[in-house]
Motif scaffolding. Structure first.
Motif, PDB file in Angstrom:
ATOM      1  N   GLN A  21      -7.983   5.477  -1.940  1.00 14.96           N
ATOM      2  CA  GLN A  21      -7.291   6.004  -0.767  1.00 14.96           C
ATOM      3  C   GLN A  21      -8.225   5.947   0.438  1.00 14.96           C
ATOM      4  O   GLN A  21      -9.375   6.385   0.361  1.00 14.96           O
ATOM      5  CB  GLN A  21      -6.807   7.438  -1.004  1.00 14.96           C
ATOM      6  N   ALA A  32       4.371  -0.490   4.602  1.00 13.72           N
ATOM      7  CA  ALA A  32       3.785  -0.428   3.265  1.00 13.72           C
ATOM      8  C   ALA A  32       3.677  -1.809   2.644  1.00 13.72           C
ATOM      9  O   ALA A  32       2.825  -2.049   1.787  1.00 13.72           O
ATOM     10  CB  ALA A  32       4.615   0.477   2.364  1.00 13.72           C
ATOM     11  N   GLU A  34      -3.914   5.413   3.316  1.00 10.16           N
ATOM     12  CA  GLU A  34      -3.374   4.270   2.587  1.00 10.16           C
ATOM     13  C   GLU A  34      -3.912   4.266   1.166  1.00 10.16           C
ATOM     14  O   GLU A  34      -5.130   4.311   0.959  1.00 10.16           O
ATOM     15  CB  GLU A  34      -3.737   2.950   3.269  1.00 10.16           C
ATOM     16  N   ARG A  49       6.318   9.263   8.313  1.00 14.63           N
ATOM     17  CA  ARG A  49       6.560   8.180   7.361  1.00 14.63           C
ATOM     18  C   ARG A  49       8.052   8.124   7.086  1.00 14.63           C
ATOM     19  O   ARG A  49       8.703   9.161   6.928  1.00 14.63           O
ATOM     20  CB  ARG A  49       5.815   8.420   6.049  1.00 14.63           C
ATOM     21  N   ARG A  79      -4.403   1.935  -1.906  1.00 12.35           N
ATOM     22  CA  ARG A  79      -4.474   0.481  -2.042  1.00 12.35           C
ATOM     23  C   ARG A  79      -4.665   0.073  -3.503  1.00 12.35           C
ATOM     24  O   ARG A  79      -5.784   0.127  -4.045  1.00 12.35           O
ATOM     25  CB  ARG A  79      -5.610  -0.054  -1.180  1.00 12.35           C
ATOM     26  N   LYS A 115       2.751   0.814  10.937  1.00 13.21           N
ATOM     27  CA  LYS A 115       2.217   0.224   9.700  1.00 13.21           C
ATOM     28  C   LYS A 115       3.314   0.152   8.670  1.00 13.21           C
ATOM     29  O   LYS A 115       4.048   1.118   8.467  1.00 13.21           O
ATOM     30  CB  LYS A 115       1.061   1.085   9.162  1.00 13.21           C
ATOM     31  N   LEU A 118       1.613   4.902   1.659  1.00 12.31           N
ATOM     32  CA  LEU A 118       1.375   5.534   2.951  1.00 12.31           C
ATOM     33  C   LEU A 118       1.681   7.027   2.853  1.00 12.31           C
ATOM     34  O   LEU A 118       2.720   7.409   2.307  1.00 12.31           O
ATOM     35  CB  LEU A 118       2.253   4.902   4.032  1.00 12.31           C
ATOM     36  N   ASP A 171     -10.051   1.141   9.443  1.00  9.79           N
ATOM     37  CA  ASP A 171     -10.442   1.929   8.285  1.00  9.79           C
ATOM     38  C   ASP A 171     -11.623   2.820   8.653  1.00  9.79           C
ATOM     39  O   ASP A 171     -12.574   2.367   9.300  1.00  9.79           O
ATOM     40  CB  ASP A 171     -10.870   1.033   7.123  1.00  9.79           C
ATOM     41  N   TRP A 181      -3.543   8.232   9.116  1.00  7.51           N
ATOM     42  CA  TRP A 181      -2.778   8.306   7.875  1.00  7.51           C
ATOM     43  C   TRP A 181      -3.664   7.864   6.718  1.00  7.51           C
ATOM     44  O   TRP A 181      -4.771   7.373   6.926  1.00  7.51           O
ATOM     45  CB  TRP A 181      -1.511   7.457   7.955  1.00  7.51           C
ATOM     46  N   VAL A 198       0.856  -1.177   0.000  1.00  6.40           N
ATOM     47  CA  VAL A 198       0.000   0.000   0.000  1.00  6.40           C
ATOM     48  C   VAL A 198       0.895   1.231   0.000  1.00  6.40           C
ATOM     49  O   VAL A 198       2.064   1.173   0.396  1.00  6.40           O
ATOM     50  CB  VAL A 198      -0.936   0.041   1.231  1.00  6.40           C
TER      51      VAL A 198
END
Length: 649
Positions: free
Chosen positions: A51, A364, A42, A338, A44, A362, A28, A64, A40, A26
């Motif tokens: 997003q 990526a 993501e 990040r 996908r 998390k 980030l 989510d 944040w 994903v």
């Protein structure tokens, strides 16, 4: 471990497949803090490039928040960024399909905050880069209005949180705006503004406006910047002082507006604390407190983490393994950002500023890859034209299971990044490891014009797009060939967008590369000038020259007009809904090569815009490019991939 096998470069079997890259990865970005919660976005690929806003609560669970039928993405400037705002658990975000703002509360689904009523197109008015005005219960943001003629109109607007409105215009008149930021007491608004033909990294202005009781701007004053000074990320400190980043000394450094409106340099270094503002919502520093800033800065393209004392300007390095750090947020005692490292993909990282302990919130990519398949970037400097030095990152082939025959040297794929005012970074990118683990070296070039090396380096490209960038890519490849790292007879080049233009120029106007791939690249500068969107519509003034006054340069540097000089194979990948580089840019070049009987392939993706977001298309472009090179150079692939139709081969 099985015995090491001998096989030609390019034909090594790799566990880093296109399926692994697109299904397990994903994107980030856009990190935010709201009390104890961390947010944040993501991106996908496995969900069509959707997003999603994600919240990690105090319990450590990530959830989510964006409903599956929605996509938290704005199209302001076409590149987006700054898609959402968090305030006390309330989310305000832009939805991609209609470009309207939605409000989502703690316990309810999103409801539309603005309206599309009476417009010719659902996305005719777009919003980005917001901040919540608690004192007046409204959202302040950039608005891009496409209803008033050929060119969109950009303004700063206030939108109330309890009624559906398109917004009250607060600031107008400039061509572009970004970074509306409220002072802690809500009495002042700061923002950046710039006009054609400048891009924000060329020159922009910092303004402060006094807010009246009714929320309008009573008075305003320009406090910094101009056509030759680039500013970045204005932020108010907790004690009400306005900070920003300026390159007035040749490097993007931290500054502050003093009590007498003079500009104070906080931490002066030959390092870049800023970045090119291609998207909204970027942050390279944040306030841990009024006395301490958490920041990141680049030295020769490598990003580092530090603390800055706002009173003394003293900088204290924080030791981390990361070489790219961005989207910094901070609160007392901690920071979240990040980051990526040469052997680690991008992750959301939280750091305790006292103990320096780091936590990965998390990743990526969830897949753990054996280091035996990972090629670590080697920073390289090499001589280029006019006695200058250029930069890049070299990734040699690496696969623990394979070696090549004695005396064989690997092919080299030179990567030309987009922008062109952007930069290659030295973090683990599976899209690069895809090549190196199969036995193909990669040189990721930071040609003159790239960021991370100071304003003078960035300005090397002014008036010289299609020349300096091409020279640096050529000279980087020659440097590695002379050093004995790669096979000079198997030099390849690829790039996307502006990098695709550099690729096509290198293949057309030079004889060094033997094949290449253009991903949504520019072939006709005049067509780009006439057809592209507002944000970049005057970008070429600085890169090439004013149009139409210097139309001759646009013709001279457009590969499409010199296809007769191109005699090596090229593959093109293009999104059919691209509004930045229109599909005819690729199609004109394909037709020219077709007529000349040069090997050519064209892969078009319905529904894709500028840059590929859908898993199946990312997979197709990776595998298709590899297949194309295997046919051109005659090496076998370890795994079957979907063939690409190649004409004239």
């Amino acid at each position: 471990m099985s015995a090491v096998k001998t096989a030609p470069y390019g034909s090594w079997k790799s566990p880093i497949t296109s399926d692994l890259i697109v299904k397990e990865s994903v994107g980030l970005s856009q990190v935010r803090l709201d009390g104890s919660d961390i947010y944040w976005i993501e991106l996908r690929p496995s969900e069509g490039g959707r997003q999603v806003i994600v919240r990690r609560g105090a319990d450590g669970q990530a959830r989510d928040l964006t409903p599956r039928e929605m996509n938290a993405r704005t199209r302001v400037h076409e590149y987006g960024g700054g898609e959402y705002v968090i305030h006390n658990g309330n989310i305000f975000f832009s939805n991609f399909s209609d470009q309207q703002l939605y409000q989502q509360t703690h316990d309810g689904g999103p409801h539309m905050l603005t309206t599309t009523a009476g417009r010719d197109a659902a996305d005719a008015i777009r919003y980005a880069d917001g901040v919540f005005d608690e004192k007046r219960n409204r959202l302040l943001c950039v608005r891009e209005d496409h209803t008033q003629g050929r060119e969109a109109v950009n303004t700063l607007v206030g939108i109330t949180a309890d009624t559906a409105k398109n917004g009250q215009v607060l600031v107008s008149g400039a061509d572009f705006y970004s970074n509306p930021r409220l002072s802690p007491d809500g009495s002042k608004l700061a923002w950046l503004a710039w006009d054609h033909p400048n891009m924000p990294w060329d020159g922009c202005e910092l303004w402060i406006g006094e807010l009246a009781a009714n929320g309008t701007i009573a008075t305003k004053q320009r406090v910094a910047g101009g056509i030759d000074e680039s500013l970045f990320q204005p932020e108010w400190s907790p004690d009400g002082k306005l900070y920003f980043i300026s390159d007035r000394g040749g490097w993007w450094n931290l500054c502050r507006v003093g009590d007498d409106s003079t500009i104070e340099k906080i931490c002066e270094m030959e390092a870049e604390f800023g970045a090119p503002q291609w998207i909204f919502g970027l942050s390279t520093y944040a306030f841990e407190s009024a006395e301490r800033i958490v920041c990141t800065f680049a030295v020769r393209g490598i990003w580092k983490l530090a603390l800055v004392d706002t009173g003394t300007g003293k900088l204290e390095h924080i030791d981390t393994p990361y070489t790219e750090i961005s989207f910094i947020c901070a609160a007392p005692g901690r920071a979240v950002f990040r980051a990526g490292a040469p052997s680690e993909t991008f992750s959301i990282i939280e750091i305790d500023l006292e103990t320096r302990n780091r936590s990965v919130l998390k990743r990526a990519n969830k897949v753990e890859i054996d280091p035996g398949y990972i090629s670590v970037a080697e920073p390289v400097e090499f001589p280029t034209e006019n006695g200058l030095t250029a930069h890049g990152f070299y990734y040699p082939p690496k696969n623990r299971d394979f070696v090549a025959s004695v005396g064989e040297r690997p092919p080299l794929l030179v990567k030309s990044h987009g922008g062109p005012t952007s930069a290659a970074i030295a973090t683990l990118a599976l899209g690069i490891q895809y090549w190196t683990s199969r036995g193909i070296g990669v040189l990721d070039v930071n040609y003159g014009g790239s960021t991370g090396y100071g304003r003078a380096y960035r300005q090397r490209l002014n008036g010289n797009w299609g020349i300096v960038d091409v020279d640096d890519c050529v000279n980087g490849a020659k440097f590695l060939a002379r050093r004995g790292d790669v096979d000079e007879k198997r030099l390849l080049i690829d790039g996307g967008s502006a990098g695709g233009y550099t690729t096509l120029c290198a293949l057309t106007f030079r004889d060094v590369f033997k094949a290449g791939a253009s991903h949504f690249g520019v072939s006709d500068l005049e067509a780009l000038e006439l057809e592209t969107h507002k944000f970049e519509s005057r970008y070429s003034d600085s890169l090439i020259g004013p149009y139409p006054e210097r139309r001759d340069l646009y013709i001279q540097r457009s590969p499409v007009h010199f296809a007769d000089r191109l005699s090596c194979p090229v593959i093109f990948f293009q999104g059919l809904e691209d509004k930045i580089v229109l599909p005819n840019q690729a199609e004109m070049m394909v037709e020219a090569l077709r007529k000349k009987k040069v090997p050519v392939a064209y892969v078009a993706f319905a529904g894709e815009q500028h840059g590929f977001r859908r898993a199946e298309n990312i997979k197709r472009s990776l595998d298709g490019e590899l297949y194309f090179y295997s046919r051109v150079f005659g090496f076998d692939l370890a795994d079957a991939v979907e063939p690409v139709p190649i004409e004239n081969l």
